[in-house]
Design a protein around this motif. Sequence first.
Motif, PDB file in Angstrom:
ATOM      1  N   HIS A 166       0.827  -1.213   0.000  1.00  0.00           N
ATOM      2  CA  HIS A 166       0.000   0.000   0.000  1.00  0.00           C
ATOM      3  C   HIS A 166       0.866   1.271   0.000  1.00  0.00           C
ATOM      4  O   HIS A 166       0.503   2.270  -0.589  1.00  0.00           O
ATOM      5  CB  HIS A 166      -0.886   0.050   1.247  1.00  0.00           C
ATOM      6  N   HIS A 203      -7.859  -7.114  -0.935  1.00  0.00           N
ATOM      7  CA  HIS A 203      -7.264  -8.331  -0.352  1.00  0.00           C
ATOM      8  C   HIS A 203      -8.040  -9.605  -0.696  1.00  0.00           C
ATOM      9  O   HIS A 203      -8.345 -10.426   0.179  1.00  0.00           O
ATOM     10  CB  HIS A 203      -7.175  -8.181   1.168  1.00  0.00           C
ATOM     11  N   HIS A 257      -5.504  -3.189   9.968  1.00  0.00           N
ATOM     12  CA  HIS A 257      -6.100  -2.649   8.733  1.00  0.00           C
ATOM     13  C   HIS A 257      -7.056  -3.665   8.145  1.00  0.00           C
ATOM     14  O   HIS A 257      -7.005  -4.857   8.421  1.00  0.00           O
ATOM     15  CB  HIS A 257      -5.029  -2.115   7.779  1.00  0.00           C
ATOM     16  N   ALA A 262      -7.978  -5.918   6.126  1.00  0.00           N
ATOM     17  CA  ALA A 262      -7.444  -6.826   5.109  1.00  0.00           C
ATOM     18  C   ALA A 262      -8.130  -8.187   5.086  1.00  0.00           C
ATOM     19  O   ALA A 262      -7.782  -9.035   4.278  1.00  0.00           O
ATOM     20  CB  ALA A 262      -5.947  -7.023   5.344  1.00  0.00           C
ATOM     21  N   THR A 298      -9.037  -0.145   4.088  1.00  0.00           N
ATOM     22  CA  THR A 298      -8.444  -1.205   3.273  1.00  0.00           C
ATOM     23  C   THR A 298      -7.023  -0.882   2.829  1.00  0.00           C
ATOM     24  O   THR A 298      -6.352  -1.709   2.242  1.00  0.00           O
ATOM     25  CB  THR A 298      -9.308  -1.464   2.024  1.00  0.00           C
ATOM     26  N   ASP A 320      -0.413  -8.842   3.711  1.00  0.00           N
ATOM     27  CA  ASP A 320      -0.020  -8.263   2.420  1.00  0.00           C
ATOM     28  C   ASP A 320       1.356  -8.710   1.948  1.00  0.00           C
ATOM     29  O   ASP A 320       1.824  -8.270   0.910  1.00  0.00           O
ATOM     30  CB  ASP A 320      -0.060  -6.731   2.504  1.00  0.00           C
TER      31      ASP A 320
HETATM   32 ZN   LIG Z   1      -3.544  -4.420   2.913  1.00  0.00          ZN
END
Ligand SMILES: [Zn+2]
Length: 341
Positions: free
Chosen positions: A65, A129, A195, A197, A215, A270
């Motif tokens: 991100h 995600h 977050h 996700a 997000t 992530d």
């Molecule tokens: Zn993320």
Amino acid sequence: MIRPLFLAISVCILAAFAKTTSAQSVEDDRPLVVSTASIFADMAKVIGGNVIRVESIVPLGGDPHTFEPTPEAAKLVTTADLILRNGLTFEGWLNELIRYSGTTAPVTLITKGIEPLGSVTYEGSEDPHAWMNAANGLVYAKNIYRALSLTFPEYSDQFEFNYRLYRSDIEQLDAWIRDTVSIIPESQRVLITSHDAFQYFGAAYGLRLEAILGTSTDADAQTSDVARVIKLIVESKVPSVFIETTVNPKLIRQIADDTGARIGGSLFSDSLGDEDSPASTYLDMLRFNTRTIVTALSGTSSQLSADDGFEKEEGSIPLLVGTLLAVFALGFIIMFRYGQK
Ligand SMILES: [Zn+2]
């Protein structure tokens, strides 16, 4: 008779080592597939096998991100033969990188066919995600398989073989996650993370999701977001909250301290972990996250580790190296004993 035999064995072994070394470091002329994040790179490695080289633009442990393109990233895009992107606002920096690199490599959207979820926390924003639901993982795998076969048709039979095996593994994992999450008592199926996700995970496997951030991780948390999460923890008696490996854990730790909730563990969202971590592949990441979540929300760790049937396989590479070393040692002993005569 013994010395020629020993020499033949040694030459074979050295040739095998030399081949591996040159493929990895000296000159690698295999086609280069570049993905934006390590999760997709792993998928491409599984399906592509050893006939392609795969690299991730965002390095292991990095946060896609907030990633800022580096000269290394530009070089990867410039030299890529195929580029894999997630889309859904995940890697906003990629367009510029592609534009300035001058690359002519095809760019494949690997979430094509997936129905995107919106962020629950922030209206109007799409949740990138999608890989968190293993059923979506099947769509990723299919898109990557097709892109590889189209771009490198000479290897399509190998890709198809690998893809079919991988598909079966993902299907099996999807069923296991569903069964495993069902262990959590219904009232405790609330997953709180830094977050946002895990919406795809929650929607697929029956967990309510709440996060402090939206997000993406590129905005600061608002006081109202913290208050919302604290209220939920207190009202629903949520036993555990979770940190993520790619997000600063400060705020979630503070919330845990303020409410008395435990830190249930560190989840991979992530990025994969390195090869020594329990989440070095996409499948292991989903397995590890599921185990961590279910253990913390239901307290059934012994049942999980013993019965899930997904223990990591013992590595075949250490076994191979051990065997080769033993052959070498035997060879030297024979040479030393008989070579003197
Ligand atoms: Zn993320």
